[in-house]
Design an enzyme around this catalytic site. Structure first.
Site, mmCIF file in Angstrom:
data_model
loop_
_atom_site.group_PDB
_atom_site.id
_atom_site.type_symbol
_atom_site.label_atom_id
_atom_site.label_comp_id
_atom_site.label_asym_id
_atom_site.label_seq_id
_atom_site.Cartn_x
_atom_site.Cartn_y
_atom_site.Cartn_z
ATOM 1 N N TRP A 129 -21.040 17.431 83.466
ATOM 2 C CA TRP A 129 -20.712 16.766 84.741
ATOM 3 C C TRP A 129 -21.185 15.305 84.768
ATOM 4 O O TRP A 129 -21.960 14.897 85.645
ATOM 5 C CB TRP A 129 -21.324 17.536 85.907
ATOM 6 N N TYR B 119 -10.011 21.822 75.648
ATOM 7 C CA TYR B 119 -11.079 20.815 75.549
ATOM 8 C C TYR B 119 -12.356 21.441 74.970
ATOM 9 O O TYR B 119 -12.926 20.936 74.007
ATOM 10 C CB TYR B 119 -11.348 20.206 76.931
ATOM 11 N N THR C 124 -20.495 19.549 75.076
ATOM 12 C CA THR C 124 -20.259 19.896 76.483
ATOM 13 C C THR C 124 -20.697 21.310 76.859
ATOM 14 O O THR C 124 -20.721 22.214 76.014
ATOM 15 C CB THR C 124 -18.743 19.739 76.771
ATOM 16 N N GLY D 266 -16.690 3.825 77.215
ATOM 17 C CA GLY D 266 -16.725 5.059 78.011
ATOM 18 C C GLY D 266 -17.936 5.069 78.936
ATOM 19 O O GLY D 266 -18.758 4.150 78.914
ATOM 20 N N GLN D 267 -18.034 6.118 79.757
ATOM 21 C CA GLN D 267 -19.170 6.211 80.694
ATOM 22 C C GLN D 267 -20.502 6.145 79.954
ATOM 23 O O GLN D 267 -21.392 5.364 80.288
ATOM 24 C CB GLN D 267 -19.133 7.548 81.447
ATOM 25 N N VAL D 268 -20.647 6.995 78.946
ATOM 26 C CA VAL D 268 -21.909 7.066 78.205
ATOM 27 C C VAL D 268 -22.031 5.871 77.259
ATOM 28 O O VAL D 268 -23.104 5.262 77.128
ATOM 29 C CB VAL D 268 -22.011 8.406 77.440
ATOM 30 N N ASP E 282 -9.769 3.262 65.793
ATOM 31 C CA ASP E 282 -9.063 4.398 66.410
ATOM 32 C C ASP E 282 -9.575 5.670 65.738
ATOM 33 O O ASP E 282 -9.439 5.835 64.525
ATOM 34 C CB ASP E 282 -7.549 4.233 66.205
HETATM 35 N N1 LIG Z 1 -17.276 13.308 81.328
HETATM 36 C C1 LIG Z 1 -17.918 14.460 81.474
HETATM 37 O O1 LIG Z 1 -18.046 14.996 82.590
HETATM 38 C C2 LIG Z 1 -18.533 15.149 80.288
HETATM 39 C C3 LIG Z 1 -19.102 16.425 80.451
HETATM 40 C C4 LIG Z 1 -19.690 17.054 79.342
HETATM 41 C C5 LIG Z 1 -19.723 16.410 78.117
HETATM 42 N N2 LIG Z 1 -19.148 15.165 77.976
HETATM 43 C C6 LIG Z 1 -19.177 14.538 76.653
HETATM 44 O O2 LIG Z 1 -19.974 13.356 76.743
HETATM 45 C C7 LIG Z 1 -19.462 12.375 75.837
HETATM 46 C C8 LIG Z 1 -19.212 11.071 76.573
HETATM 47 O O3 LIG Z 1 -18.269 11.327 77.623
HETATM 48 P P1 LIG Z 1 -17.811 10.174 78.626
HETATM 49 O O4 LIG Z 1 -17.767 10.779 79.984
HETATM 50 O O5 LIG Z 1 -18.610 8.935 78.392
HETATM 51 O O6 LIG Z 1 -16.310 9.965 78.117
HETATM 52 P P2 LIG Z 1 -15.258 8.856 78.555
HETATM 53 O O7 LIG Z 1 -15.814 8.037 79.681
HETATM 54 O O8 LIG Z 1 -13.955 9.532 78.703
HETATM 55 O O9 LIG Z 1 -15.215 7.896 77.287
HETATM 56 C C9 LIG Z 1 -14.640 8.314 76.089
HETATM 57 C C10 LIG Z 1 -14.408 7.090 75.239
HETATM 58 O O10 LIG Z 1 -13.729 7.533 74.055
HETATM 59 C C11 LIG Z 1 -12.762 6.565 73.763
HETATM 60 N N3 LIG Z 1 -11.655 7.117 72.976
HETATM 61 C C12 LIG Z 1 -10.805 8.127 73.319
HETATM 62 N N4 LIG Z 1 -9.908 8.302 72.346
HETATM 63 C C13 LIG Z 1 -10.186 7.406 71.381
HETATM 64 C C14 LIG Z 1 -9.610 7.090 70.113
HETATM 65 N N5 LIG Z 1 -8.537 7.733 69.636
HETATM 66 N N6 LIG Z 1 -10.171 6.109 69.380
HETATM 67 C C15 LIG Z 1 -11.227 5.417 69.840
HETATM 68 N N7 LIG Z 1 -11.827 5.650 71.017
HETATM 69 C C16 LIG Z 1 -11.305 6.633 71.781
HETATM 70 C C17 LIG Z 1 -12.242 6.094 75.105
HETATM 71 O O11 LIG Z 1 -11.622 4.845 74.912
HETATM 72 P P3 LIG Z 1 -10.804 4.114 76.073
HETATM 73 O O12 LIG Z 1 -11.871 3.559 76.975
HETATM 74 O O13 LIG Z 1 -10.039 3.078 75.361
HETATM 75 O O14 LIG Z 1 -9.963 5.171 76.700
HETATM 76 C C18 LIG Z 1 -13.521 6.036 75.916
HETATM 77 O O15 LIG Z 1 -14.132 4.762 75.823
HETATM 78 C C19 LIG Z 1 -18.205 12.992 75.215
HETATM 79 O O16 LIG Z 1 -18.527 13.562 73.976
HETATM 80 C C20 LIG Z 1 -17.808 14.090 76.188
HETATM 81 O O17 LIG Z 1 -17.081 15.127 75.556
HETATM 82 C C21 LIG Z 1 -18.580 14.521 79.033
#
Ligand SMILES: NC(=O)c1ccc[n+]([C@@H]2O[C@H](COP(=O)([O-])OP(=O)(O)OC[C@H]3O[C@@H](n4cnc5c(N)ncnc54)[C@H](OP(=O)(O)O)[C@@H]3O)[C@@H](O)[C@H]2O)c1
Length: 297
Positions: free
Chosen positions: A149, A124, A100, A10-12, A35
């Site tokens: 964000w 969400y 979030t 994921g991004q983080v 998973d």
């Molecule tokens: N994105 C935002 O703007 C935002 C804002 C506020 C808070 N956050 C929080 O910050 C954290 C990191 O967010 P992010 O942006 O890095 O998220 P992201 O890029 O969507 O990455 C999420 C990761 O979770 C994995 N995932 C999803 N379902 C799964 C499953 N069933 N089993 C195993 N892995 C699974 C995904 O795998 P795949 O790569 O295989 O899909 C992906 O690598 C999260 O807790 C999010 O809620 C994000």
């Protein structure tokens, strides 16, 4: 320090692979390794590895799609963190997790502090809040960072969407009545590593000590102003875009209906991070410039 990182793609998670590396052995897992909807797989992985720290960067982050997939969002964002917290407690590991700004309704006039009342507006946000509660219900040790964000060069995000649209169009309306802080994934990863390092050299968290922190970059602004900044920085770096910053029109949330409601105020007060870890949040601008330098124009 033996670290189990979940969500490495994921991004983080991708940034955490880099930021956590100096702290010790990092066992980085993606969806294929574990998973998060499979509780037995979570317990088996943690039980076999017995890490000192578990960092959970997995999440269901499709805010609008969650409205039509509430069970999946709940399984990944609420149940999985609870299972992880139980598995962490069973082997004495510290759990690090992310949440979030969408746990708030956005009605407050000033930045949100950790003790403000929560009132998520969509599936969400509700699922993420349930994940926080599931972790806090376990007698373990945890750090939860609420962020907002998120952007970075790895993965899909607002910056990439604006760059794509700016290459295709010469006119764009972007929501101007939602305000928050774009937060670089690299900053989230670096703050996580800094906090872990500080804890490793300070007092160990007690059993049942679950700490919550707001973690967002400085200099909040609206989505519309952020879009203008993205296009301006890209043009200054020589990107060939059709869209000029001044051609980005301010529209309202009502003009751009989405399945999920979003908070008008997403600003997070990060003073607690400063008090406990001596960390101050930088502006997102240099991270944006660096991201655009690294992306193929
Ligand atoms: N994105 C935002 O703007 C935002 C804002 C506020 C808070 N956050 C929080 O910050 C954290 C990191 O967010 P992010 O942006 O890095 O998220 P992201 O890029 O969507 O990455 C999420 C990761 O979770 C994995 N995932 C999803 N379902 C799964 C499953 N069933 N089993 C195993 N892995 C699974 C995904 O795998 P795949 O790569 O295989 O899909 C992906 O690598 C999260 O807790 C999010 O809620 C994000």
């Amino acid at each position: 320090m033996k670290i189990l990182l979940l969500g490495k793609d994921g991004q983080v998670g991708w940034q955490l692979q880099r930021a956590l590396a100096p702290l010790g052995g990092v066992h980085a897992c993606g969806r294929a390794d574990c998973d998060m909807t499979d509780a037995a797989a979570i317990h088996a992985l943690v039980g076999a590895l017995r890490p000192a720290v578990i960092v959970n960067a997995t999440a269901y982050t499709a805010v609008d799609k969650a409205e039509s997939e509430p069970a999946l969002a709940e399984a990944i964002n609420a149940r999985a963190p609870g299972e992880l917290a139980a598995a962490a407690a069973a082997c004495g590991a510290l759990l690090v997790h992310y949440s979030t700004d969408y746990v708030f309704d956005g009605g407050k006039a000033t930045p949100y502090v950790e003790t403000d009342p929560v009132a998520p507006q969509g599936v969400y946000g509700r699922s993420k809040l349930a994940g926080e509660a599931a972790i806090q219900a376990v007698a373990g040790r945890s750090l939860i960072f609420r962020t907002s964000w998120v952007f970075g060069e790895h993965g899909g995000n607002f910056v990439r969407t604006i760059l794509r649209l700016a290459a295709q169009r010469d006119d764009l309306g972007v929501v101007a009545d939602q305000v928050g802080s774009p937060t670089p994934a690299a900053l989230i990863a670096d703050v996580t590593a800094a906090a872990l390092l500080r804890l490793a050299h300070g007092r160990r968290l007690e059993i049942g000590e679950n700490r919550l922190y707001h973690l967002a970059a400085a200099n909040p602004l609206s989505w519309c102003d952020f879009a203008r900044e993205i296009v301006a920085v890209a043009i200054a770096q020589g990107w060939g875009l059709r869209l000029a910053p001044a051609a980005i029109r301010a529209i309202t949330t009502a003009d751009y209906p989405t399945p999920a409601r979003r908070p008008a105020n997403s600003r997070l007060d990060c003073s607690r991070l400063g008090q406990d870890f001596g960390l101050s949040m930088p502006c997102w601008r240099p991270y944006l410039a660096r991201m655009l330098e690294r992306l193929p124009a």
